[in-house]
Design a protein around this motif. Structure first.
Motif, PDB file in Angstrom:
ATOM      1  N   SER A   7     -11.179  77.362 157.412  1.00  0.00           N
ATOM      2  CA  SER A   7     -10.165  78.080 156.665  1.00  0.00           C
ATOM      3  C   SER A   7     -10.345  79.576 156.847  1.00  0.00           C
ATOM      4  N   SER A   8      -9.258  80.319 156.952  1.00  0.00           N
ATOM      5  CA  SER A   8      -9.336  81.770 157.068  1.00  0.00           C
ATOM      6  C   SER A   8      -8.386  82.440 156.086  1.00  0.00           C
ATOM      7  N   GLN A  10      -9.111  83.150 152.643  1.00  0.00           N
ATOM      8  CA  GLN A  10      -9.692  83.751 151.469  1.00  0.00           C
ATOM      9  C   GLN A  10     -10.133  85.169 151.749  1.00  0.00           C
ATOM     10  N   ALA A  11     -10.614  85.834 150.693  1.00  0.00           N
ATOM     11  CA  ALA A  11     -10.967  87.242 150.798  1.00  0.00           C
ATOM     12  C   ALA A  11     -12.078  87.457 151.809  1.00  0.00           C
ATOM     13  N   PRO A  12     -12.033  88.575 152.535  1.00  0.00           N
ATOM     14  CA  PRO A  12     -13.076  88.836 153.542  1.00  0.00           C
ATOM     15  C   PRO A  12     -14.408  89.191 152.908  1.00  0.00           C
ATOM     16  N   VAL A  13     -15.453  89.049 153.668  1.00  0.00           N
ATOM     17  CA  VAL A  13     -16.779  89.444 153.219  1.00  0.00           C
ATOM     18  C   VAL A  13     -17.208  90.643 154.036  1.00  0.00           C
ATOM     19  N   HIS A 117     -18.153  82.955 159.037  1.00  0.00           N
ATOM     20  CA  HIS A 117     -18.071  83.079 157.585  1.00  0.00           C
ATOM     21  C   HIS A 117     -17.253  81.921 157.022  1.00  0.00           C
ATOM     22  N   ARG A 118     -17.792  81.303 156.001  1.00  0.00           N
ATOM     23  CA  ARG A 118     -17.109  80.138 155.424  1.00  0.00           C
ATOM     24  C   ARG A 118     -15.763  80.509 154.829  1.00  0.00           C
ATOM     25  N   CYS A 119     -15.622  81.729 154.332  1.00  0.00           N
ATOM     26  CA  CYS A 119     -14.374  82.124 153.676  1.00  0.00           C
ATOM     27  C   CYS A 119     -13.332  82.641 154.659  1.00  0.00           C
ATOM     28  N   THR A 120     -13.757  83.486 155.582  1.00  0.00           N
ATOM     29  CA  THR A 120     -12.796  84.123 156.487  1.00  0.00           C
ATOM     30  C   THR A 120     -12.707  83.460 157.846  1.00  0.00           C
ATOM     31  N   ASP A 405     -23.208  83.288 153.288  1.00  0.00           N
ATOM     32  CA  ASP A 405     -21.838  82.869 153.589  1.00  0.00           C
ATOM     33  C   ASP A 405     -21.657  82.426 155.040  1.00  0.00           C
ATOM     34  N   THR A 407     -22.219  79.992 158.369  1.00  0.00           N
ATOM     35  CA  THR A 407     -22.429  78.603 158.762  1.00  0.00           C
ATOM     36  C   THR A 407     -22.625  78.539 160.275  1.00  0.00           C
TER      37      THR A 407
END
Length: 416
Positions: A7-8, A10-13, A117-120, A405, A407
């Motif tokens: 998934s890309s 969500q908010a960036p880190v 990154h798991r979020c971005t 964050d 992986t």
């Protein structure tokens, strides 16, 4: 086989390497050009007498001193550059430093990890010094912003210090790539190589006799491929090899005794027996994988002592080893993979040192030290024979909190 989606949305880190992060120095070297010699030429004043040459280490011959300095870890290079001009010349360029190490055969292993990154879903490379247990970075890999990290195929030529990233998938369009990128540790930069003959993602690959083989995977519209090809680094071009005979994507692959083994992997529950193929480059021929091997390949594996070791995801993360002669799997004595190293993870191996390296979520590392012993017994014919047994003990390496964050998608070992 089930593909992993990234998934890309969500908010960036924040980026690793920012000033607020306390990490060891980067592999990236300065932009200033380095003189081919260790000393910097100085314009002498004709009215003054020439100064005696400055020693690298006072009291030691320069060749002995250089041998000592080339053993210093990368994390100490920044402070070492402040000692004198000669030290600055040596430590300011990682390219020059590692080339000298190669010349003197002082190379040591580094673990290169492709992580996201798991979020971005942002992709980056992290490097772990397996000798001094320190972290570093390399220049960013030139690739598409929306590439699926697990779609890439990564292979390495450890002794040459080269890493290849092939294929991949544009995740927002489900479009496979012909991409081939090469990282050279002695130049500390990425270069673009000739593209593969077929765009592919989620495929198997390996290195046999210095040549890179890729096989299977997904093509356009997510159709499975049956084609395979080989890259010759000397010629700098891709050539087709024999067709696999079946269309399949790969979850794992390994090179054992000069042959490429490709498996599509298992997914619980086992609705059908997994498929596997074996390629022998000498006759340029594929054949079916033995039943016991493909049904027992229930996790990611690494090759040591010319045997396949697998961390079984369906057997409490314990390690088992494949016996080619009996087509069976034997348990490896020792504890399971440390609980801190959580899925998804990636596996590599230091064959010369008998160590299996596993990188888990958050880039926590477990190093498995493999020991070999023999079980002497007697057969039905009253003739004694020996069978190799293996044991493993794990050493954990905790990653910095800033990596929580991240992986891993792949990990490769290079010597530099």
């Amino acid at each position: 086989m089930r593909r992993v989606r990234v998934s890309s949305l969500q908010a960036p880190v924040h980026k690793l390497g920012d000033s607020q992060m306390k990490l060891t120095p980067k592999f990236r070297f300065g932009t200033a050009a380095l003189s081919p010699t260790l000393s910097v030429p100085v314009i002498a004043d004709p009215n003054t007498s020439p100064e005696p040459p400055v020693e690298l280490i006072p009291g030691l011959p320069d060749d002995v001193a250089l041998n000592c300095l080339l053993r210093l870890p990368v994390k100490s290079h920044l402070s070492c550059r402040l000692v004198c001009r000669q030290w600055h010349n040596l430590f300011s360029s990682k390219s020059h430093f590692f080339t000298l190490r190669k010349t003197l055969k002082l190379q040591s292993p580094y673990l290169f990890m492709l992580a996201y990154h798991r979020c971005t879903g942002k992709i980056e490379w992290r490097v772990f010094d397996l000798t001094h247990l320190s972290w570093h970075t390399i220049p960013a890999m030139p690739c598409r912003d929306h590439a699926c990290p697990r779609g890439f195929g990564c292979v390495s030529l450890p002794e040459l210090g080269s890493l290849l990233v092939c294929g991949g998938l544009v995740s927002d369009m489900d479009c496979p790539l012909h991409l081939v990128l090469k990282y050279d540790v002695y130049k500390n930069k990425w270069t673009v190589l000739p593209p593969m003959l077929s765009a592919r993602s989620f495929f198997g690959g390996g290195v046999i006799a210095g040549r890179i083989y890729v096989a299977g995977g997904y093509s356009t519209n997510q159709f499975e491929l049956n084609s395979a090809e080989v890259y010759d680094p000397v010629k700098g071009m891709w050539d087709p090899v024999a067709s696999m005979g079946i269309h399949m994507a790969a979850s794992d692959s390994a090179v054992i005794d000069g042959k490429l083994y490709v498996t599509e992997g298992c997914a619980w529950p086992f609705f059908s027996s997994p498929r596997g193929r074996v390629y022998d480059p000498k006759p340029n021929k594929w054949e079916s994988m033995a039943i016991g091997m493909r049904e027992g390949w229930t996790g990611l594996g690494a090759v040591y002592d010319n045997r396949l070791f697998v961390i079984s995801e369906y057997e409490m993360m314990r390690v088992k080893v494949y016996d080619m002669e009996s087509d069976t799997w034997d348990p490896v004595d020792g504890p399971p993979l440390p609980e801190r190293v959580k899925k998804p993870f990636s596996v590599s191996c230091l064959e010369q040192q008998g160590r299996i390296v596993v990188v888990g979520r958050g880039l926590h590392i477990a190093i498995g030290h493999v020991e070999r012993c023999f079980d002497f017994s007697k057969s039905s014919c009253n003739k004694s024979f020996s069978k190799a047994n293996y044991a493993i003990r794990w050493e954990e390496v905790e990653a910095p909190h800033e990596f929580s964050d991240l992986t891993p998608s792949s990990c490769q070992i290079l010597y530099a």
